[in-house]
Write an enzyme that holds these catalytic residues in place. Sequence first.
Site, PDB file in Angstrom:
ATOM      1  N   SER A  63      17.065  13.889  -6.381  1.00  0.00           N
ATOM      2  CA  SER A  63      17.914  14.309  -5.255  1.00  0.00           C
ATOM      3  C   SER A  63      17.383  15.500  -4.478  1.00  0.00           C
ATOM      4  O   SER A  63      17.922  15.821  -3.417  1.00  0.00           O
ATOM      5  CB  SER A  63      19.315  14.637  -5.752  1.00  0.00           C
ATOM      6  OG  SER A  63      20.012  13.436  -5.903  1.00  0.00           O
ATOM      7  N   LYS A  66      16.595  14.959  -0.934  1.00  0.00           N
ATOM      8  CA  LYS A  66      17.643  14.883   0.088  1.00  0.00           C
ATOM      9  C   LYS A  66      17.582  16.047   1.072  1.00  0.00           C
ATOM     10  O   LYS A  66      18.006  15.931   2.219  1.00  0.00           O
ATOM     11  CB  LYS A  66      19.024  14.800  -0.589  1.00  0.00           C
ATOM     12  CG  LYS A  66      19.195  13.497  -1.381  1.00  0.00           C
ATOM     13  CD  LYS A  66      20.434  13.478  -2.262  1.00  0.00           C
ATOM     14  CE  LYS A  66      20.493  12.168  -3.050  1.00  0.00           C
ATOM     15  NZ  LYS A  66      21.518  12.155  -4.086  1.00  0.00           N
ATOM     16  N   TYR A 200      15.546   4.751   0.152  1.00  0.00           N
ATOM     17  CA  TYR A 200      16.204   5.806  -0.635  1.00  0.00           C
ATOM     18  C   TYR A 200      15.631   5.880  -2.056  1.00  0.00           C
ATOM     19  O   TYR A 200      15.329   6.971  -2.559  1.00  0.00           O
ATOM     20  CB  TYR A 200      17.722   5.540  -0.660  1.00  0.00           C
ATOM     21  CG  TYR A 200      18.472   6.452  -1.588  1.00  0.00           C
ATOM     22  CD1 TYR A 200      18.696   7.782  -1.252  1.00  0.00           C
ATOM     23  CD2 TYR A 200      18.921   5.997  -2.828  1.00  0.00           C
ATOM     24  CE1 TYR A 200      19.359   8.633  -2.120  1.00  0.00           C
ATOM     25  CE2 TYR A 200      19.584   6.838  -3.703  1.00  0.00           C
ATOM     26  CZ  TYR A 200      19.801   8.153  -3.339  1.00  0.00           C
ATOM     27  OH  TYR A 200      20.444   8.997  -4.216  1.00  0.00           O
ATOM     28  N   TYR A 252      25.986  19.018  -6.776  1.00  0.00           N
ATOM     29  CA  TYR A 252      27.043  18.049  -7.078  1.00  0.00           C
ATOM     30  C   TYR A 252      28.368  18.802  -7.194  1.00  0.00           C
ATOM     31  O   TYR A 252      28.629  19.714  -6.435  1.00  0.00           O
ATOM     32  CB  TYR A 252      26.726  17.241  -8.352  1.00  0.00           C
ATOM     33  CG  TYR A 252      25.292  16.786  -8.419  1.00  0.00           C
ATOM     34  CD1 TYR A 252      24.792  15.925  -7.460  1.00  0.00           C
ATOM     35  CD2 TYR A 252      24.426  17.245  -9.405  1.00  0.00           C
ATOM     36  CE1 TYR A 252      23.473  15.512  -7.501  1.00  0.00           C
ATOM     37  CE2 TYR A 252      23.107  16.828  -9.461  1.00  0.00           C
ATOM     38  CZ  TYR A 252      22.628  15.970  -8.501  1.00  0.00           C
ATOM     39  OH  TYR A 252      21.335  15.574  -8.533  1.00  0.00           O
ATOM     40  N   VAL A 270      18.358  14.861 -10.785  1.00  0.00           N
ATOM     41  CA  VAL A 270      18.547  14.467 -12.182  1.00  0.00           C
ATOM     42  C   VAL A 270      17.234  14.370 -12.967  1.00  0.00           C
ATOM     43  O   VAL A 270      17.249  14.175 -14.170  1.00  0.00           O
ATOM     44  CB  VAL A 270      19.338  13.138 -12.322  1.00  0.00           C
ATOM     45  CG1 VAL A 270      20.775  13.308 -11.874  1.00  0.00           C
ATOM     46  CG2 VAL A 270      18.663  11.998 -11.592  1.00  0.00           C
TER      47      VAL A 270
HETATM   48  N1  GLU Z   1      18.097   8.324  -7.797  1.00  0.00           N
HETATM   49  C1  GLU Z   1      19.318   8.927  -8.250  1.00  0.00           C
HETATM   50  C2  GLU Z   1      20.473   8.108  -7.797  1.00  0.00           C
HETATM   51  O1  GLU Z   1      20.572   7.816  -6.650  1.00  0.00           O
HETATM   52  C3  GLU Z   1      19.412  10.319  -7.724  1.00  0.00           C
HETATM   53  C4  GLU Z   1      20.314  11.079  -8.561  1.00  0.00           C
HETATM   54  C5  GLU Z   1      20.185  12.546  -8.368  1.00  0.00           C
HETATM   55  O2  GLU Z   1      19.139  13.170  -8.574  1.00  0.00           O
HETATM   56  O3  GLU Z   1      21.239  13.077  -8.003  1.00  0.00           O
HETATM   57  O4  GLU Z   1      21.311   7.744  -8.584  1.00  0.00           O
END
Ligand code: GLU
Length: 316
Positions: A63, A66, A200, A252, A270
């Site tokens: 993530s 992002k 993505y 999060y 993650v």
């Molecule tokens: N590839 C993970 C998902 O989309 C990203 C999760 C993350 O790092 O928050 O579930």
Amino acid sequence: MDLQPILDGIADKIGPHLSEGRVADYIPALARVEREQFGMAVITCKGETAQTGAADTVFSIQSISKVFTLTMALGKIGNDLWERVGREPSGSAFNSIIQLEREHGIPRNPLINAGAIVVTDVILSNRADPGGRGSGEAGIDAIREILDFMRSTAHDETIAIDREVAESEAAHGFRNASLANFMKSFGNMENSVERALRVYFHQCAIAMSCKQLARAGLFLAADGRDPISGKRIVTPSRARRINAIMLTCGHYDASGDFAFKVGLPGKSGVGGGILCIVPDIAALAVWSPGLNKNGNSHAGTLALEMLARETGWSIF
Ligand code: GLU
């Protein structure tokens, strides 16, 4: 400030905590990463660097990507992005669907999965074709553009995508597929769900080290301009806003807790990485694969807490 002894001291103190978290296990390629690993790298706006532990080991940035796709999408459509995604902390898990239904397919912010998928959709619809290298396939071109952006901000052409992680994300991406389908049903996806998800999953599967990530994020510490090369990436006001979103939404549903404990804009993934920005001073990245219950690196968060305490770098 002499950063090296501070980082080495943190690496010593963090040892006992490396076995406390849980490695992400939603895909096999992440589940088998050895938990007891730790690395940290800092790069200052003056170009000084310090690193400790496995700061050169590449890991799945997940993530953290992002932040960079948000930067790209804002560069493409500017404030129109905010018609399609909000700027409020979600207070729920990164992949929550309940909120999305209540809020009619407009994700709370660009750093949760749904928001990041919308951002990816924007990049797909507005993809560039630098130097006419386009493959003719939209997904491939968008993936290449994102990878090129990471390479150019990090000043490192070796950065690559871990294909196994990308494929395994796709094979297990049912929750992300439902988020994307949901948004499509509300008219908030321009491209096909399959294509947007493909891009993505590849952006999440980019593999980078702490050192590469800190370098890539440095423009956010310096008003949007890379302080070493002098190249402007975004305007000062945009850099400030990206940092604000990282501070309020980057961890999060533990974003408030991270602001409380560390006090710096940050984004976790993650894979166990966290990118942190110290405005006007430095960018840094930490990595340790064991996660806490909110999906943020357990030892990484502790290490950043120690760093903020010892350097006085909290923005508060
Ligand atoms: N590839 C993970 C998902 O989309 C990203 C999760 C993350 O790092 O928050 O579930």
